[in-house]
Design an enzyme around this catalytic site. Structure first.
Site, PDB file in Angstrom:
ATOM      1  N   LYS A  77      10.068  26.931  14.418  1.00 29.04           N
ATOM      2  CA  LYS A  77      10.166  27.689  15.672  1.00 29.04           C
ATOM      3  C   LYS A  77       9.800  29.167  15.461  1.00 29.04           C
ATOM      4  O   LYS A  77       9.698  29.640  14.317  1.00 29.04           O
ATOM      5  CB  LYS A  77      11.587  27.536  16.232  1.00 29.04           C
ATOM      6  CG  LYS A  77      11.925  26.104  16.676  1.00 29.04           C
ATOM      7  CD  LYS A  77      13.284  26.054  17.375  1.00 29.04           C
ATOM      8  CE  LYS A  77      13.604  24.662  17.890  1.00 29.04           C
ATOM      9  NZ  LYS A  77      14.897  24.622  18.644  1.00 29.04           N
ATOM     10  N   GLU A 115       6.271  12.648  20.768  1.00 27.40           N
ATOM     11  CA  GLU A 115       6.097  14.055  20.373  1.00 27.40           C
ATOM     12  C   GLU A 115       4.895  14.229  19.436  1.00 27.40           C
ATOM     13  O   GLU A 115       4.191  15.236  19.520  1.00 27.40           O
ATOM     14  CB  GLU A 115       7.387  14.557  19.711  1.00 27.40           C
ATOM     15  CG  GLU A 115       8.528  14.681  20.707  1.00 27.40           C
ATOM     16  CD  GLU A 115       9.831  15.157  20.078  1.00 27.40           C
ATOM     17  OE1 GLU A 115      10.817  15.286  20.818  1.00 27.40           O
ATOM     18  OE2 GLU A 115       9.859  15.403  18.855  1.00 27.40           O
TER      19      GLU A 115
END
Ligand code: RTP
Ligand code: MG
Length: 142
Positions: free
Chosen positions: A11, A128
């Site tokens: 992230k 995903e």
């Protein structure tokens, strides 16, 4: 135990903190091979689409805002029991509750800025992975 694939994201907080190498080393040390990888800065549409399952949750706006705040590294990990193993290496969602030695304990600060994403089940992993990569971009080495 079956060989699985899972989708992982480093992230924005962990990319900004220069932790990509540290995190990749943890994957490889645990027997998870990186078979695809890309750095990108998620658009609003991409982040909302990726996290569509959380659309009705109160934290959705903050999650999308954070995930679009800077570049991320997206990768596919392959190995035995990869989905569970990756989540074990990641640690609990809230870094304050993550076990010592996990990525989130060692490298993350807050519930939003929690360093990594990992798929949570085989079906979500398939979805995903397909969200970011075509089959011809997955370089499985057996
Ligand atoms: P991830 O999807 O990112 O791997 O994390 P996770 O499965 O451990 O957590 P999930 O429930 O899927 O939530 C996705 C991300 O949303 C943020 N979150 N905020 N404010 C809150 O209560 C809250 N709950 C979750 C976290 O950044 C979490 O990783
Ligand atoms: Mg999740």
């Amino acid at each position: 135990m079956a060989v699985e694939r899972t989708l992982s994201i480093v992230k924005p907080d962990a990319v900004a903190g220069n932790h990509i190498g540290d995190i990749y080393n943890r994957f490889e040390t645990a027997g998870l091979q990186i078979i695809a990888a890309r750095m990108l800065h998620l658009s609003q549409d991409q982040a909302e689409g990726f996290y569509a399952v959380h659309r009705e949750r109160p934290f959705f706006g903050d999650l999308v805002k954070f995930m679009t705040s800077g570049p991320v590294m997206v990768q596919v990990l392959e190995g035995e029991d990869a989905i569970r193993k990756n989540r074990e290496i990641m640690g609990a969602t809230n870094p304050a509750e993550a076990a010592a030695g996990t990525i989130r304990h060692d490298l993350a600060e807050t519930l939003d800025a929690n360093a990594v994403h990992g798929s949570d089940a085989p079906e979500t992993a398939r979805e995903e992975i397909a969200f970011f990569f075509g089959d011809d971009e997955l370089h499985s080495r057996g």
